[in-house]
Design a protein around this motif. Structure first.
Motif, mmCIF file in Angstrom:
data_model
loop_
_atom_site.group_PDB
_atom_site.id
_atom_site.type_symbol
_atom_site.label_atom_id
_atom_site.label_comp_id
_atom_site.label_asym_id
_atom_site.label_seq_id
_atom_site.Cartn_x
_atom_site.Cartn_y
_atom_site.Cartn_z
ATOM 1 N N TYR A 162 0.685 -1.174 -0.145
ATOM 2 C CA TYR A 162 0.228 0.235 -0.227
ATOM 3 C C TYR A 162 0.762 1.336 0.022
ATOM 4 O O TYR A 162 1.940 1.249 0.716
ATOM 5 N N LYS A 164 -0.594 4.068 0.549
ATOM 6 C CA LYS A 164 -1.065 5.073 1.385
ATOM 7 C C LYS A 164 -1.702 6.476 0.596
ATOM 8 O O LYS A 164 -2.643 5.936 -0.514
ATOM 9 N N VAL A 203 -0.658 -1.149 13.225
ATOM 10 C CA VAL A 203 -1.413 -1.684 12.322
ATOM 11 C C VAL A 203 -0.902 -3.283 12.256
ATOM 12 O O VAL A 203 -1.039 -4.125 11.142
ATOM 13 N N ASN A 260 -7.545 -8.096 7.759
ATOM 14 C CA ASN A 260 -7.377 -6.748 7.959
ATOM 15 C C ASN A 260 -6.129 -5.903 7.770
ATOM 16 O O ASN A 260 -5.732 -5.133 8.528
ATOM 17 N N ASP A 261 -5.323 -6.568 6.775
ATOM 18 C CA ASP A 261 -3.912 -5.948 6.451
ATOM 19 C C ASP A 261 -3.971 -4.639 5.840
ATOM 20 O O ASP A 261 -4.604 -4.283 4.893
ATOM 21 N N GLU A 262 -3.191 -3.743 6.444
ATOM 22 C CA GLU A 262 -2.791 -2.164 5.981
ATOM 23 C C GLU A 262 -1.604 -2.246 5.592
ATOM 24 O O GLU A 262 -0.975 -1.039 5.292
ATOM 25 N N VAL A 263 -0.703 -3.235 5.595
ATOM 26 C CA VAL A 263 0.538 -2.989 5.053
ATOM 27 C C VAL A 263 0.905 -3.523 3.592
ATOM 28 O O VAL A 263 1.596 -2.731 2.990
ATOM 29 N N ASP A 265 -0.677 -5.455 -0.106
ATOM 30 C CA ASP A 265 -2.042 -5.746 -0.607
ATOM 31 C C ASP A 265 -2.300 -7.037 -1.037
ATOM 32 O O ASP A 265 -1.601 -7.880 -1.673
ATOM 33 N N ASN A 266 -3.348 -7.540 -0.435
ATOM 34 C CA ASN A 266 -3.944 -8.824 -0.451
ATOM 35 C C ASN A 266 -4.261 -9.416 -1.882
ATOM 36 O O ASN A 266 -4.288 -10.577 -2.065
ATOM 37 N N LYS A 288 -4.832 -8.712 11.639
ATOM 38 C CA LYS A 288 -3.801 -7.696 11.068
ATOM 39 C C LYS A 288 -2.696 -8.319 10.445
ATOM 40 O O LYS A 288 -2.496 -9.558 10.309
ATOM 41 N N HIS A 289 -1.631 -7.546 10.037
ATOM 42 C CA HIS A 289 -0.354 -8.054 9.253
ATOM 43 C C HIS A 289 0.167 -9.222 9.607
ATOM 44 O O HIS A 289 0.670 -10.046 9.165
#
Length: 315
Positions: A162, A164, A203, A260-263, A265-266, A288-289
């Protein structure tokens, strides 16, 4: 199987630290550019080995709980800190800068570690286990080097990232332009030296105790600390991400995806799973990640899937 629990994790710290100090064999591996820190341990009843390729910011100090757990489940364990992090050599004068010259340098190190250390001490079957950036390194390595791994377990692999608030094409252009203009050793926009986030805003994990122990480890050992990434790292990583569609791996893969990964890109994980035969992808709900550092409710099913995968590919 034995599973480490959040409830007993703090009371087990003495045992885990004794394992780290007295059971793990720790040393340095010489590479053309510097020394890589590594460790291994082989239980008497080990049938299979697990080789770990950890994520960005990480080193084997952070993996003490998992290493102890795997060892108690009779796995031979091998792990090396990637160049530029952990206790391995750092590229730049400011050791907080996350930097690599080319992404393939990571996989070349993994190849060296596997041939010179793992294969010297272990001749049985083995599985490559990775997380995040370590998953990208593992995939790149498996695609480019001859090896004898039975399978690879990829936790939240960094097959895309990501960016951002910056559109991805623009982020790529900025990274490549900055590198061409001789700014490759500079922090990318918005990146800084190591700053620990509060648990409430992190995160990485929803496990308070595992997050606290991770930050405590880095507080007590400042040499483990790593900040943000340079334009050079970003440019090298984008080059790897662009190459993923042209890489293929023939051994069985298991992709553990954090819902819920925000680090990372799934979407790239699903894309890879769809075009690769012999690949299983499972999404872990609410995760999370950092799946290996998540709450027991998420982590234990993850480890169960790891053990089942290891059994299936080494049978």
């Amino acid at each position: 199987m034995f599973y480490s629990s959040e409830r007993e994790l703090k009371s087990n710290q003495i045992t885990i630290n004794n394992f780290y100090k007295n059971t793990l064999i720790k040393a340095y591996l010489d590479t053309p550019n510097g020394q890589l820190f590594y460790a291994y341990a082989i239980p008497d009843k080990a049938k299979n080995a697990i080789v770990i390729s950890s994520g960005r910011l990480e080193g084997l100090d952070k993996y003490k709980e998992l290493l102890w757990e795997l060892y108690n489940n009779n796995f031979a364990i091998f792990i090396a800190d990637h160049q530029g992090q952990g206790r391995s050599y750092r590229h730049l004068l400011n050791k907080h800068k996350g930097h690599v010259n080319q992404f393939k340098d990571y996989s070349a190190d993994l190849n060296l570690f596997n041939t010179q250390i793992v294969d010297t001490h272990w001749q049985g079957k083995k599985v490559l286990v990775s997380h995040s950036m370590g998953g990208a390194i593992a995939f790149d390595y498996l695609a480019h080097f001859e090896h004898n791994f039975s399978g690879a377990f990829l936790s939240a692999p960094m097959l895309d990232i990501y960016t951002k608030n910056t559109p991805k094409p623009l982020a790529k252009l900025i990274a490549s332009t900055a590198t061409l203009l001789g700014q490759k050793d500079n922090y990318a926009l918005g990146q800084t030296d190591y700053i620990p986030d509060e648990f409430a805003t992190n995160v990485l994990t929803s496990s308070p105790v595992r997050y606290e122990l991770f930050r405590q480890t880095y507080q007590e050992e400042p040499l483990l600390q790593l900040g943000g990434v340079t334009y050079g790292w970003l440019n090298a990583t984008f080059a790897f991400i662009t190459s993923v569609d042209n890489l293929s791996v023939t051994i069985p893969l298991y992709i553990a995806s954090a819902q819920n990964d925000e680090v990372v890109d799934n979407n790239a994980q699903y894309k890879l799973a769809n075009r690769h035969v012999n690949t299983v992808l499972k999404s872990f709900e609410g995760a999370k990640h950092e799946l290996f550092f998540e709450r027991d409710k998420i982590r234990q099913p993850l480890l169960k899937s790891l053990y089942q995968f290891c059994e299936s590919v080494t049978a």
